[in-house]
Design a protein around this motif. Structure first.
Motif, PDB file in Angstrom:
ATOM      1  N   ALA A 133      -2.329   5.711   2.294  1.00  0.00           N
ATOM      2  CA  ALA A 133      -1.925   5.258   0.962  1.00  0.00           C
ATOM      3  C   ALA A 133      -2.124   3.757   0.783  1.00  0.00           C
ATOM      4  CB  ALA A 133      -0.466   5.624   0.708  1.00  0.00           C
ATOM      5  N   HIS A 134      -1.782   2.969   1.797  1.00  0.00           N
ATOM      6  CA  HIS A 134      -1.875   1.510   1.637  1.00  0.00           C
ATOM      7  C   HIS A 134      -3.327   1.066   1.506  1.00  0.00           C
ATOM      8  CE1 HIS A 134       2.361   1.381   2.347  1.00  0.00           C
ATOM      9  NE2 HIS A 134       2.246   1.846   3.587  1.00  0.00           N
ATOM     10  N   ALA A 135      -4.228   1.708   2.272  1.00  0.00           N
ATOM     11  CA  ALA A 135      -5.643   1.368   2.138  1.00  0.00           C
ATOM     12  C   ALA A 135      -6.170   1.785   0.768  1.00  0.00           C
ATOM     13  CB  ALA A 135      -6.449   2.046   3.249  1.00  0.00           C
ATOM     14  N   LEU A 136      -5.720   2.945   0.288  1.00  0.00           N
ATOM     15  CA  LEU A 136      -6.163   3.409  -1.023  1.00  0.00           C
ATOM     16  C   LEU A 136      -5.611   2.530  -2.139  1.00  0.00           C
ATOM     17  CD1 LEU A 136      -5.687   7.254  -0.507  1.00  0.00           C
ATOM     18  CD2 LEU A 136      -7.842   6.016  -0.588  1.00  0.00           C
ATOM     19  N   GLY A 137      -4.437   1.944  -1.912  1.00  0.00           N
ATOM     20  CA  GLY A 137      -3.814   1.138  -2.950  1.00  0.00           C
ATOM     21  C   GLY A 137      -4.448  -0.217  -3.153  1.00  0.00           C
ATOM     22  N   ARG A 138      -5.289  -0.655  -2.208  1.00  0.00           N
ATOM     23  CA  ARG A 138      -5.955  -1.947  -2.371  1.00  0.00           C
ATOM     24  C   ARG A 138      -7.015  -1.854  -3.459  1.00  0.00           C
ATOM     25  NH1 ARG A 138      -6.457  -1.609   3.471  1.00  0.00           N
ATOM     26  NH2 ARG A 138      -4.685  -2.604   4.473  1.00  0.00           N
ATOM     27  N   GLY A 139      -7.210  -2.930  -4.162  1.00  0.00           N
ATOM     28  CA  GLY A 139      -8.217  -2.958  -5.211  1.00  0.00           C
ATOM     29  C   GLY A 139      -7.804  -2.225  -6.464  1.00  0.00           C
ATOM     30  N   LEU A 140      -6.494  -2.048  -6.674  1.00  0.00           N
ATOM     31  CA  LEU A 140      -5.985  -1.375  -7.872  1.00  0.00           C
ATOM     32  C   LEU A 140      -5.075  -2.343  -8.634  1.00  0.00           C
ATOM     33  CD1 LEU A 140      -5.106   2.150  -6.419  1.00  0.00           C
ATOM     34  CD2 LEU A 140      -6.951   1.620  -8.016  1.00  0.00           C
ATOM     35  N   PRO A 141      -5.626  -3.169  -9.507  1.00  0.00           N
ATOM     36  CA  PRO A 141      -4.785  -4.117 -10.248  1.00  0.00           C
ATOM     37  C   PRO A 141      -3.802  -3.427 -11.184  1.00  0.00           C
ATOM     38  CG  PRO A 141      -7.029  -4.117 -11.109  1.00  0.00           C
ATOM     39  CD  PRO A 141      -7.052  -3.301  -9.857  1.00  0.00           C
ATOM     40  N   GLN A 142      -4.073  -2.179 -11.555  1.00  0.00           N
ATOM     41  CA  GLN A 142      -3.156  -1.464 -12.438  1.00  0.00           C
ATOM     42  C   GLN A 142      -1.977  -0.865 -11.685  1.00  0.00           C
ATOM     43  OE1 GLN A 142      -6.257  -0.870 -11.598  1.00  0.00           O
ATOM     44  NE2 GLN A 142      -6.871   1.240 -11.929  1.00  0.00           N
ATOM     45  N   LEU A 143      -1.950  -1.006 -10.348  1.00  0.00           N
ATOM     46  CA  LEU A 143      -0.860  -0.497  -9.514  1.00  0.00           C
ATOM     47  C   LEU A 143      -0.075  -1.658  -8.929  1.00  0.00           C
ATOM     48  CD1 LEU A 143       0.647   1.689  -7.838  1.00  0.00           C
ATOM     49  CD2 LEU A 143      -1.174   1.461  -6.123  1.00  0.00           C
ATOM     50  N   THR A 144       1.241  -1.624  -9.090  1.00  0.00           N
ATOM     51  CA  THR A 144       2.128  -2.619  -8.482  1.00  0.00           C
ATOM     52  C   THR A 144       3.008  -1.906  -7.471  1.00  0.00           C
ATOM     53  OG1 THR A 144       2.159  -3.904 -10.529  1.00  0.00           O
ATOM     54  CG2 THR A 144       3.874  -4.380  -8.892  1.00  0.00           C
ATOM     55  N   THR A 145       2.906  -2.306  -6.204  1.00  0.00           N
ATOM     56  CA  THR A 145       3.666  -1.683  -5.132  1.00  0.00           C
ATOM     57  C   THR A 145       4.784  -2.627  -4.694  1.00  0.00           C
ATOM     58  OG1 THR A 145       1.657  -0.575  -4.379  1.00  0.00           O
ATOM     59  CG2 THR A 145       3.527  -0.572  -2.879  1.00  0.00           C
TER      60      THR A 145
END
Length: 678
Positions: free
Chosen positions: A285-297
């Motif tokens: 999940a963390h690798a997939l979440g990179r490069g997603l400016p529309q996602l705030t974790t």
């Protein structure tokens, strides 16, 4: 429409089962009226062939034939019932409450588009790795005959509303446009095209693209603001918990739906914790979440609350039940609602309503059993991961060094001999017979098959696809499985055998009837186009590319031959999923030839004309635009350079490519002339 034929068959069987007994009883009477007496037996022995005995024998024979027919029908029905029962045992049956909720929610489909586009039953994606949470949470595909009524696209790993599927198709198109923009020409070479800039998109994305392959342009032009507002409007203002067998599938659907909307709107649309992201998407999940400016974790629910308070904006906040307590989740829900967003808790709402989630995506509010709930996107981990590939903004790739290829590389592929252009030169211009006739297939531009200069109508879109696919895979051809996977991506091959053979048979028959030639060969389970009877413009271009890559002298003429052999893009206007990779590979070869000609041209006006020819091949390429602007500036025409820059920025903006590109990042550091943000 199979039901009329099935109904007629049923009526015939019923007539055969019910008709003979009724006729026999009315004309002859019951089959048995008691055992014969001794006198009747003696009379029959003395005179066996009487009218009465013959009638009895015929009646008995008729009843025996009817019993045989009834036995055959009974055996067939029992066999079919046994097969159906075995199939039903393998299905996860819902509870009575879930069945009631699904039936009520079926009438209210979330995100139904005006133009309904569906896809046939896709092939299941690869299974999740062992130990992955919710291995059994893969959504069962629904029969393709049911797909036309639910306003969405069925996948092996779930279901997408039409708006969400349209955004996936649009995002996939942007991936290829972004690659075209960022490509940097290299020295012409026919053996260096397996890279990230021509890699195919994941199977789930291809299945969605196939759903829109023959759809109107309006159905692939989603309105992300409207779909995101509809998503938020479908959820309670006070927040909602989601519980049931479809909880995690709906959680992934919410995540993808919100991220797609944010991808097109250019804003952050989803807030979630790291624990929730890992639970929903798995270990990567963390690798997939990179490069997603529309996602705030964030780390905790308190961080999410502070974020919403500091930057109020409509967002979906996705949490796990274990991360929430009564007061904190109520406060966060109030803050999110004030900003126009919603809070969704997977597993149940500790401080408010909890809706039941079916695997099909239908939500049901138990407190209002009479009201149907919305249907949301549902995805498993494989499908969600595939769809993230078209949303993630990759890190800027380092520029490809413009160094010459190794000296031995151009000699790896020898030039192929050209096929003769005129097989009947010197003969009368009468209509040739089948032995001397040659057909011409145009795939650079609008795909068309010409027979004696006249276009042949190919009615089936799949048949035209097969023809172009075989042309692009010459001379190796393609296996049956390759054809099925390309033309109908994601559909199980077992259900495609008849469809593929029917399409191929029709195509071969149409061509044979029109020309008397067999141009599609089938040997060793491979289909190939016969070059003896067929000329293809793409093959001529490929020959020119091989010649340019192997040329040692007079390279200018070889590169010019590549440019001249490319009148238009491969299968112009078609959006077949398998086509993008081959189309861009071909386009890059031509761009390389244009750039190579311009680099070796000493005359400035001629050099500018060559660069403009390259821009006609690909108007989105940033490197060609930078070279053209430099050529205009070198000639002192600064106004034309500024005008070219303005047109290019408008083109990028209209295509949705006005995000920060690698060239723009470099321009900010070096203040060089390049594409700047509008």
């Amino acid at each position: 429409m199979r039901w009329p034929r099935h109904l007629m068959s049923l009526l015939v069987v019923v007539a055969l089962l019910a008709g003979p007994p009724v006729v026999l009883v009315l004309l002859v009477g019951p089959p048995v009226r008691g055992w014969p007496s001794t006198e009747q037996v003696q009379a029959w022995v003395q005179q066996p062939l009487t009218e009465q005995t013959l009638t009895a024998a015929l009646t008995i024979s008729a009843w025996l034939l009817w019993l045989l027919l009834a036995y055959t029908v009974t055996v067939r029905v029992l066999t079919r019932l046994r097969t159906t029962v075995g199939w039903l045992r393998r299905l996860p049956l819902p509870t009575p409450l879930q069945a009631t909720a699904s039936g009520m929610a079926g009438a209210a489909v979330f995100g139904v588009a005006t133009n309904t586009v569906t896809i046939a039953l896709p092939q299941p994606s690869p299974p999740l790795a062992a130990g992955t949470p919710e291995d059994s949470d893969r959504v069962s595909p629904i029969h393709e005959d049911m797909a036309a009524s639910d306003g969405g696209v069925h996948l092996a790993g779930g279901w997408l509303p039409d708006e969400v599927a349209g955004q996936v198709a649009a995002a996939a198109a942007l991936v290829w446009l972004r690659r075209r923009r960022d490509y940097r020409p290299r020295p012409p070479n026919s053996h260096r095209r397996e890279g990230l800039d021509t890699a195919g998109l994941p199977p789930t994305v291809a299945a969605v693209q196939a759903a829109f392959a023959d759809a109107p342009a309006s159905s692939v032009a989603p309105e992300p603001s409207g779909s995101f507002a509809a998503l938020i409007g479908a959820l309670p203002v006070s927040g909602v918990g989601v519980s049931g067998p479809g909880t995690h599938s709906i959680g992934r659907g919410l995540l993808i739906t919100a991220l797609l909307a944010g991808h097109h709107l250019g804003t952050s649309t989803l807030v979630t914790t790291r624990a929730t992201l890992t639970d929903v998407l798995g270990g990567d999940a963390h690798a997939l979440g990179r490069g997603l400016p529309q996602l705030t974790t964030v780390e905790t629910i308190h961080d999410a609350t502070r974020l919403i308070e500091s930057f109020p904006a409509p967002r979906i906040v996705l949490l796990l039940k274990d991360e929430c307590d009564d007061y904190d989740v109520r406060h966060l829900a109030d803050m999110a609602a004030t900003a126009g967003g919603r809070v969704v808790v997977l597993g149940g709402w500790p401080a408010g309503p909890t809706w039941q989630a079916a695997r099909t995506g239908h939500l049901h509010d138990p407190s209002r059993p009479e009201e149907p709930g919305p249907r949301l996107c549902v995805l498993d981990q494989v499908a969600a991961t595939d769809l993230l590939a078209v949303i993630v903004h990759p890190d800027p790739a380092p520029p490809t060094p413009a160094t010459p290829d190794p000296p031995s590389l151009p000699h790896v592929v020898p030039p192929r001999a050209r096929l003769p252009q005129q097989a009947t030169r010197g003969k009368p211009r009468g209509r040739p017979d089948a032995s001397t006739r040659r057909l011409r297939l145009r795939v650079l531009g609008e795909p068309t098959l010409f027979i004696d200069g006249e276009p042949l109508t190919i009615r089936r879109s799949a048949a035209l696809q097969i023809l172009v696919f075989l042309a692009t895979n010459h001379p190796t051809g393609a296996h049956t499985a390759q054809l099925a996977d390309a033309i109908w991506p994601g559909v199980p091959r077992s259900s495609l055998t008849g469809r593929l053979y029917t399409t191929l048979s029709e195509l071969r028959t149409v061509i044979r009837d029109a020309s008397g030639l067999h141009i599609i060969e089938h040997t060793d389970d491979r289909y190939r186009l016969n070059p003896v009877h067929l000329n293809v413009d793409l093959w001529q271009l490929q020959t020119a590319i091989h010649h340019a890559a192997s040329a040692v002298t007079n390279t200018t003429a070889a590169w010019q031959a590549v440019v001249d052999a490319y009148p238009a893009e491969l299968a112009a206007g078609r959006v077949w999923p398998w086509l993008d990779r081959i189309r861009e590979t071909t386009r890059q070869h031509v761009i390389d030839a244009c750039a190579g000609l311009a680099d070796t041209e000493p005359d400035p006006p001629r050099r500018l004309a060559l660069l403009q020819a390259g821009l006609r091949v690909d108007p989105y390429n940033a490197d060609l635009h930078a070279r053209a602007r430099s050529a205009l500036t070198a000639q002192g025409d600064h106004d034309a350079a500024t005008e070219l820059q303005g047109r290019y920025l408008r083109l990028l903006s209209e295509a949705g490519l006005d995000d920060v590109a690698p060239d723009r990042l470099r321009s900010r550091a070096s203040n060089a002339t390049s594409v700047s943000r509008q």
